[in-house]
Design an enzyme around this catalytic site. Structure first.
Site, mmCIF file in Angstrom:
data_model
loop_
_atom_site.group_PDB
_atom_site.id
_atom_site.type_symbol
_atom_site.label_atom_id
_atom_site.label_comp_id
_atom_site.label_asym_id
_atom_site.label_seq_id
_atom_site.Cartn_x
_atom_site.Cartn_y
_atom_site.Cartn_z
ATOM 1 C CB CYS A 70 -0.896 -0.008 1.241
ATOM 2 S SG CYS A 70 -1.950 1.449 1.438
ATOM 3 C CB CYS A 180 -2.993 3.100 -5.609
ATOM 4 S SG CYS A 180 -4.225 2.297 -4.537
#
Length: 262
Positions: A70, A180
């Site tokens: 992440c 992402c």
């Protein structure tokens, strides 16, 4: 030996998917913090609290190294985590370096969550590698929510992307950096917008290779260890997934396998 893979939601499955290809003999524990997704709309303090809780859980499960799959969590919490825990904590960052190296004289687009897009880590990466000032950064906050809803290439998704990219000429770009892990599910949608020769870079191969090198360097990877069997345990915010959730995860892995070839 177990390796923990953490993300705010299902995006981290894309890194897990690649890690299982790079290190198929390792056992994995995957933790998606679905109760608190999306992180890109939270404060740094909230993110740090969520990630610390998840890492503590993964350590309790016997993980010998943990990957923060992440970008937002990495930006907000990795220094804190490395100071607190004694095991390797590996972060992920937008693949600006390879994008600049591969650039063919056109511009580079980096798409990310708002926290990553505004973060010091990304700004430093761009300052270091973007010598010719070719990098543009676009925040796509709603894309994580679309992913969590299994909405990958609907008319709503395409309209959202076109609106967010308003003012940018797609033909000006040769590299698209997915900042992402959730964005990996949308490679086919991005491919519809950008030129046919666009290079989409997600960074998962680089992170997986780095993980392997770290395990070897620390002497915790033994290819002759009979106890390694390549299993995966899945948890959503600390809860073991049920059968229905596991079927959903399998569907996402199938989509990721298709997206990996784009």
């Amino acid at each position: 030996m177990k390796i923990g893979i953490f993300d705010s939601g299902i995006g981290g499955l894309s890194l897990l998917h690649q890690a299982m290809i790079t290190l198929p003999e390792v056992d994995y524990v995957f933790y998606a913090d679905v109760d608190n997704v999306p992180y890109g709309e939270k404060t740094t303090e909230q993110i740090r609290e969520y990630v610390d809780r998840a890492v503590d859980f993964l350590v309790s499960k016997g993980c010998k190294a943990i990957v923060l799959a992440c970008n937002t969590a990495t930006s907000a919490a990795i220094t804190f985590l490395r100071n607190k825990y004694q095991i390797p904590i590996i972060g992920i960052e937008p693949a600006v370096k390879p994008a600049c190296a591969h650039n063919r004289g056109k511009r580079i687009m980096v798409v990310a969550t708002p926290v990553t897009a505004k973060g010091v880590k990304l700004k430093n990466l761009i300052m270091k590698y973007d010598i010719d000032s070719k990098v543009d950064v676009i925040a796509l906050p709603k894309l994580v929510r679309f992913a969590q809803q299994d909405e990958f290439n609907s008319a709503e998704v395409m309209n959202y992307l076109n609106n967010q990219f308003a003012g940018h000429n797609f033909n000006d770009y040769s590299e698209l950096v997915l900042g992402c892990t959730h964005f990996n599910y949308f490679k086919d949608s991005f491919a519809k917008l950008f030129p046919d020769d666009i290079e989409i870079i997600d960074g998962n191969i680089g992170v997986s290779n780095y993980l392997k090198n770290i395990l070897i360097k620390n002497g915790v990877l033994d290819n002759n260890d009979d106890k390694l069997c390549g299993t995966v345990e899945y948890y959503y915010s600390g809860r073991a997934v049920d059968d229905k959730e596991l079927e959903h995860i399998k569907m996402l892995h199938r989509r990721l396998e298709v997206m990996r070839k784009i």
